[in-house]
Design a protein around this motif. Structure first.
Motif, PDB file in Angstrom:
ATOM      1  N   GLU A 565       0.824  -1.204   0.000  1.00 37.43           N
ATOM      2  CA  GLU A 565       0.000   0.000   0.000  1.00 37.43           C
ATOM      3  C   GLU A 565       0.860   1.257   0.000  1.00 37.43           C
ATOM      4  OE1 GLU A 565      -2.459  -0.436   3.361  1.00 37.43           O
ATOM      5  OE2 GLU A 565      -3.915  -1.769   2.395  1.00 37.43           O
ATOM      6  N   ARG A 566       1.959   1.230   0.801  1.00 31.88           N
ATOM      7  CA  ARG A 566       2.843   2.387   0.823  1.00 31.88           C
ATOM      8  C   ARG A 566       3.472   2.616  -0.560  1.00 31.88           C
ATOM      9  NH1 ARG A 566       6.123   0.653   4.250  1.00 31.88           N
ATOM     10  NH2 ARG A 566       5.031   1.401   6.106  1.00 31.88           N
ATOM     11  N   ALA A 567       3.889   1.517  -1.211  1.00 25.36           N
ATOM     12  CA  ALA A 567       4.477   1.647  -2.550  1.00 25.36           C
ATOM     13  C   ALA A 567       3.455   2.202  -3.538  1.00 25.36           C
ATOM     14  CB  ALA A 567       5.007   0.297  -3.018  1.00 25.36           C
ATOM     15  N   ARG A 568       2.190   1.691  -3.408  1.00 23.44           N
ATOM     16  CA  ARG A 568       1.163   2.215  -4.313  1.00 23.44           C
ATOM     17  C   ARG A 568       0.910   3.695  -4.089  1.00 23.44           C
ATOM     18  NH1 ARG A 568      -4.762   0.855  -2.829  1.00 23.44           N
ATOM     19  NH2 ARG A 568      -4.000   2.286  -1.220  1.00 23.44           N
ATOM     20  N   ASP A 569       0.812   4.109  -2.798  1.00 19.88           N
ATOM     21  CA  ASP A 569       0.572   5.530  -2.499  1.00 19.88           C
ATOM     22  C   ASP A 569       1.720   6.388  -3.002  1.00 19.88           C
ATOM     23  OD1 ASP A 569      -1.757   4.735  -1.324  1.00 19.88           O
ATOM     24  OD2 ASP A 569      -0.957   4.741   0.736  1.00 19.88           O
ATOM     25  N   GLU A 570       2.957   5.947  -2.749  1.00 11.86           N
ATOM     26  CA  GLU A 570       4.100   6.727  -3.219  1.00 11.86           C
ATOM     27  C   GLU A 570       4.110   6.835  -4.741  1.00 11.86           C
ATOM     28  OE1 GLU A 570       7.436   4.759  -1.580  1.00 11.86           O
ATOM     29  OE2 GLU A 570       7.152   5.531   0.462  1.00 11.86           O
ATOM     30  N   ALA A 571       3.770   5.690  -5.405  1.00 10.44           N
ATOM     31  CA  ALA A 571       3.739   5.729  -6.872  1.00 10.44           C
ATOM     32  C   ALA A 571       2.633   6.661  -7.369  1.00 10.44           C
ATOM     33  CB  ALA A 571       3.536   4.321  -7.438  1.00 10.44           C
ATOM     34  N   SER A 572       1.465   6.671  -6.662  1.00 15.54           N
ATOM     35  CA  SER A 572       0.381   7.562  -7.060  1.00 15.54           C
ATOM     36  C   SER A 572       0.786   9.025  -6.890  1.00 15.54           C
ATOM     37  CB  SER A 572      -0.865   7.256  -6.224  1.00 15.54           C
ATOM     38  OG  SER A 572      -1.308   5.927  -6.454  1.00 15.54           O
ATOM     39  N   VAL A 573       1.450   9.311  -5.757  1.00 12.02           N
ATOM     40  CA  VAL A 573       1.913  10.697  -5.535  1.00 12.02           C
ATOM     41  C   VAL A 573       2.925  11.100  -6.603  1.00 12.02           C
ATOM     42  CG1 VAL A 573       3.173  12.183  -3.953  1.00 12.02           C
ATOM     43  CG2 VAL A 573       1.436  10.624  -3.066  1.00 12.02           C
ATOM     44  N   ALA A 574       3.855  10.171  -6.910  1.00 11.17           N
ATOM     45  CA  ALA A 574       4.852  10.478  -7.939  1.00 11.17           C
ATOM     46  C   ALA A 574       4.191  10.699  -9.294  1.00 11.17           C
ATOM     47  CB  ALA A 574       5.874   9.348  -8.019  1.00 11.17           C
ATOM     48  N   GLU A 575       3.151   9.872  -9.591  1.00 11.24           N
ATOM     49  CA  GLU A 575       2.443  10.043 -10.865  1.00 11.24           C
ATOM     50  C   GLU A 575       1.748  11.393 -10.928  1.00 11.24           C
ATOM     51  OE1 GLU A 575      -1.545   8.349 -13.090  1.00 11.24           O
ATOM     52  OE2 GLU A 575      -0.762   7.334 -11.312  1.00 11.24           O
ATOM     53  N   ALA A 576       1.082  11.795  -9.810  1.00 11.53           N
ATOM     54  CA  ALA A 576       0.401  13.090  -9.802  1.00 11.53           C
ATOM     55  C   ALA A 576       1.393  14.240  -9.969  1.00 11.53           C
ATOM     56  CB  ALA A 576      -0.389  13.251  -8.493  1.00 11.53           C
ATOM     57  N   ASP A 577       2.540  14.130  -9.272  1.00 17.55           N
ATOM     58  CA  ASP A 577       3.557  15.182  -9.416  1.00 17.55           C
ATOM     59  C   ASP A 577       4.077  15.250 -10.844  1.00 17.55           C
ATOM     60  OD1 ASP A 577       3.235  15.727  -6.782  1.00 17.55           O
ATOM     61  OD2 ASP A 577       4.978  14.568  -6.096  1.00 17.55           O
ATOM     62  N   ALA A 578       4.358  14.087 -11.416  1.00 22.44           N
ATOM     63  CA  ALA A 578       4.880  14.074 -12.790  1.00 22.44           C
ATOM     64  C   ALA A 578       3.841  14.611 -13.770  1.00 22.44           C
ATOM     65  CB  ALA A 578       5.290  12.650 -13.180  1.00 22.44           C
ATOM     66  N   ARG A 579       2.549  14.264 -13.547  1.00 26.62           N
ATOM     67  CA  ARG A 579       1.498  14.769 -14.432  1.00 26.62           C
ATOM     68  C   ARG A 579       1.387  16.285 -14.335  1.00 26.62           C
ATOM     69  NH1 ARG A 579      -2.163  11.862 -12.629  1.00 26.62           N
ATOM     70  NH2 ARG A 579      -3.133  13.304 -11.153  1.00 26.62           N
ATOM     71  N   GLU A 580       1.479  16.796 -13.102  1.00 31.29           N
ATOM     72  CA  GLU A 580       1.402  18.251 -12.923  1.00 31.29           C
ATOM     73  C   GLU A 580       2.588  18.946 -13.568  1.00 31.29           C
ATOM     74  OE1 GLU A 580       0.911  21.529  -9.308  1.00 31.29           O
ATOM     75  OE2 GLU A 580       1.156  19.380  -8.878  1.00 31.29           O
ATOM     76  N   ARG A 581       3.801  18.381 -13.376  1.00 31.63           N
ATOM     77  CA  ARG A 581       4.982  19.002 -13.996  1.00 31.63           C
ATOM     78  C   ARG A 581       4.882  18.977 -15.518  1.00 31.63           C
ATOM     79  NH1 ARG A 581       7.685  16.308  -9.676  1.00 31.63           N
ATOM     80  NH2 ARG A 581       8.111  14.529 -11.021  1.00 31.63           N
ATOM     81  N   ALA A 582       4.392  17.853 -16.066  1.00 34.83           N
ATOM     82  CA  ALA A 582       4.263  17.781 -17.525  1.00 34.83           C
ATOM     83  C   ALA A 582       3.241  18.804 -18.031  1.00 34.83           C
ATOM     84  CB  ALA A 582       3.851  16.364 -17.937  1.00 34.83           C
ATOM     85  N   GLY A 583       2.111  18.940 -17.293  1.00 37.58           N
ATOM     86  CA  GLY A 583       1.119  19.925 -17.697  1.00 37.58           C
ATOM     87  C   GLY A 583       1.665  21.350 -17.660  1.00 37.58           C
ATOM     88  N   LEU A 584       2.392  21.674 -16.579  1.00 38.08           N
ATOM     89  CA  LEU A 584       2.983  23.008 -16.484  1.00 38.08           C
ATOM     90  C   LEU A 584       3.996  23.247 -17.602  1.00 38.08           C
ATOM     91  CD1 LEU A 584       3.506  23.256 -12.620  1.00 38.08           C
ATOM     92  CD2 LEU A 584       1.741  24.356 -13.997  1.00 38.08           C
ATOM     93  N   ALA A 585       4.812  22.218 -17.896  1.00 35.69           N
ATOM     94  CA  ALA A 585       5.797  22.365 -18.963  1.00 35.69           C
ATOM     95  C   ALA A 585       5.107  22.555 -20.309  1.00 35.69           C
ATOM     96  CB  ALA A 585       6.716  21.144 -18.997  1.00 35.69           C
ATOM     97  N   ARG A 586       4.005  21.823 -20.516  1.00 37.57           N
ATOM     98  CA  ARG A 586       3.269  21.941 -21.780  1.00 37.57           C
ATOM     99  C   ARG A 586       2.677  23.350 -21.930  1.00 37.57           C
ATOM    100  NH1 ARG A 586       0.225  18.133 -20.756  1.00 37.57           N
ATOM    101  NH2 ARG A 586       1.664  16.473 -21.348  1.00 37.57           N
TER     102      ARG A 586
END
Length: 632
Positions: A565-586
């Motif tokens: 569960e911790r790995a899933r939560d960390e991966a979800s947080v990392a995915e959200a951060d990466a999605r936000e960074r990609a959106g801002l860069a776009r």
């Protein structure tokens, strides 16, 4: 605060002015004021207290006792103190109320109290306050202590010290309280005692609330068929727990009337045990719900795939119909595109055309002014020629008359000499006049040539302001283009990181789902492993366990689930951060591209170079125009 100098005049035992230089003891640090009784040791400290606060603690505010008994009626009474607070040096001067001889008539008059506060500024004393009240307010802000605090913390009055030595135990305690202001500590004691009583009251309220919550929890546990072993007496005896324990808990033994309430800790342990059983049931329900949700998700995904396929088919049909319409309008679109390109090209020429119109209007005005000036000059030249002809005619007539007169009055030789001289002068004047006429005749040609040159460079110079503005805009476009190129690389990296984070999140979710499915499949084995012969089963309550489930080869523990569960939560947080960074860069790349007008760095640099060259040419033309205007 640091004392520097004290002057006492007609104060205490001192009739004449006495000076105490505290700066003389700077090197000693600690010093002692000593002397026989009555020599004025305490009066020095009284002078300090009176200068700062206008009162002396030794006399309990009796200012009329401050004046020296040795002073005559006409002698003044005054105290002056110099001290430093921080980096500012002050001087305060005070005089108490006393009687002095009246200046008019006989008798005595009362000299009112006075005070003055000065500050040393650049080697000169500057007045800051001049009345006892204003001086007291100013010193209160400067010193930060009132008179009572000063007398408790810094200066211990002599009379209070003697009272302390001769006082009884209770009086001494009260005096110490007065001297050192211990009332605040008594207030602390009272406040702490009040807090203790409030804490006891709060604790009793919390205990009552805890018992109420325990009763509510036990009621809910019985309502959901959870076995609770209640204590039936103060010793903590519990009823036997078996398969019918819930029924016994719900129906206590009638032979035991009014049992003593069990301790809160015991009841809390029993309720915690019931809570663990309830949580086990919730986990089983969660596992079932998870399995159901997975099946629902699979069905929803299949349904979504079918709906998406149908939507794509409908969209494909719509696009085909739209394509047919666009192909039918291909010629109209091509003509519109050519018209748009022509409009864009014409828009680029708008500024030069406006500049050309302004230059033509300026040239027409200049030509009109030149024609007007030329006509005026020609008219002036005709008048000058006529004046010169009339002058020559008049001079010739005069010369004839002068020659006649000369022949009559002088001899012929003298008249000839004068005549020749006059003729030579006239010839010189005529020569000068001819030279002036020649130069004036050449001026229109020179002005016409200068006007032609001005007209030639005015067109180029008129574009200077527009080209400067265009140059600034092109510089911004170049900066935006380079920024867009740099952000494009960052966007690629951000999108790659987002893809990686998305893959990791999906993998972590899949791993957690697999562990949960394995855990559900191995729950029976876990329960069987916890069974003890003779102890009731937590599920069915039976003390016999004839067919326990075999343990799994690789059991799924709580630690594995927590880690997943911790790995899933960390991966979800990392995915959200990466999605936000990609959106801002776009968004940043899109904004930079818009600011750059769709140009890349190289194309923007080329346009900037062309604009810079045109601006340099316009500046050269403007400088040449200024020189030609000065010549004209």
């Amino acid at each position: 605060m640091k004392l520097h100098r004290l002057e006492l005049t007609g104060f205490g035992p001192f009739r004449d002015t006495q000076v105490v230089d505290f700066d003389a003891f700077d090197a000693d640090g600690l010093f002692l004021i000593s002397g026989r009784t009555g020599t004025g040791k305490s009066s020095i400290l009284d002078g300090v207290s009176f200068a700062l606060y206008g009162s002396v603690p030794r006399y309990d505010g009796g200012e009329k006792r401050l004046r020296s008994d040795h002073a005559d009626l006409s002698d003044p009474t005054e105290v002056r103190l110099e001290f430093t607070v921080g980096v500012r040096r002050w001087r305060v001067t005070r005089a108490p109320e006393y009687d002095r001889p009246a200046k008019r008539g006989g008798g005595l008059t009362t000299e009112p109290p006075r005070a003055e506060l000065e500050e040393l500024v650049e080697g000169r004393w500057v007045g800051r306050a001049a009345k006892p009240r204003t001086v007291g307010e100013a010193l209160g802000e400067i010193l930060g202590l009132n008179a009572q605090q000063f007398q408790q913390v810094i200066l211990l009055a002599q009379n209070k010290f003697s009272r302390f030595l001769l006082a009884s135990g209770e009086e001494r305690q009260g005096l110490l309280r007065t001297l050192f202001g211990t009332r605040r500590f008594e207030q602390y004691r009272d406040e702490l005692d009040s807090r203790r009583r409030e804490a006891e009251t709060a604790l009793a309220a919390v205990d009552s609330r805890a018992r109420t919550l325990l009763e509510e929890g036990e009621r809910l546990a019985r309502a959901h068929d959870l076995d609770i072993r209640e204590a039936q007496d103060g010793a903590g005896d519990h009823a036997d727990e078996h398969a019918g324990g819930s029924e016994l808990a719900a129906h206590p033994d009638p032979r035991r009337a009014d049992p003593a309430p069990a301790p809160v800790a015991t009841r809390r342990e029993d309720l915690a045990r019931a809570h663990r059983r309830a949580r086990y049931r919730v986990e089983q329900a969660e596992f079932a719900r998870t399995a159901t949700e997975e099946r629902f998700a699979a069905a929803a995904a299949a349904h979504a795939a079918v709906v998406a396929a149908a939507a794509r088919a409908q969209e494909r049909q719509t696009l085909r119909h739209r394509l047919g319409e666009l192909e039918a309008r291909a010629d109209d679109i091509a003509r519109a595109r050519r018209r748009l390109d022509g409009g864009r090209a014409a828009a680029v020429l708008r500024a030069p055309l406006d500049s050309l119109e302004r230059a033509e209007r300026a040239a027409a005005a200049a030509e009109h002014d030149a024609d007007t000036a030329r006509d005026r000059w020609r008219a002036g030249r005709t008048d000058a020629s006529a004046d010169a002809a009339r002058a020559v005619e008049q001079l010739t007539g005069d010369l004839a008359r002068w020659e006649i007169a000369a022949a009559q009055e002088r001899d012929l030789v003298a008249r000839r000499v004068e005549h020749e001289a006059a003729v030579a002068a006239i010839a010189a004047r005529e020569h000068d006049l001819a030279d002036i006429d020649d130069r004036r005749a050449a001026r229109p040609a020179e002005r016409a040539q200068i006007d032609a040159e001005i007209a030639a460079v005015s067109v180029a110079a008129a574009r200077l302001d527009d080209l400067r503005a265009e140059h600034l805009r092109q510089r911004e476009v170049v900066a935006a283009a380079h920024r867009a190129d740099d952000l494009a690389a960052a966007l690629a990296a951000a999108e790659a990181a987002y893809a990686t984070a998305l893959t990791d999140s999906e993998a972590a979710s899949a791993a957690l789902g697999a562990l949960l499915r394995r855990r559900v499949a191995g729950v029976a084995a876990e329960l069987a492993a916890a069974l003890v012969p003779g102890e009731p089963c937590p599920v069915c309550g039976s003390p016999e366990h004839p067919h326990p489930s075999p343990p799994a080869d690789e059991p799924v523990t709580d630690d594995l689930l927590v880690a997943a569960e911790r790995a899933r939560d960390e991966a979800s947080v990392a995915e959200a951060d990466a999605r936000e960074r990609a959106g801002l860069a776009r968004e940043a790349v899109a904004a930079a591209r818009i600011a750059a007008g769709g140009l890349d760095g190289a194309a923007a640099e080329e346009r900037l170079a062309a604009t810079s060259a045109a601006q340099a040419e316009a500046e050269r033309a403007a400088a040449e125009l200024a020189g030609l205007s000065q010549r004209r």
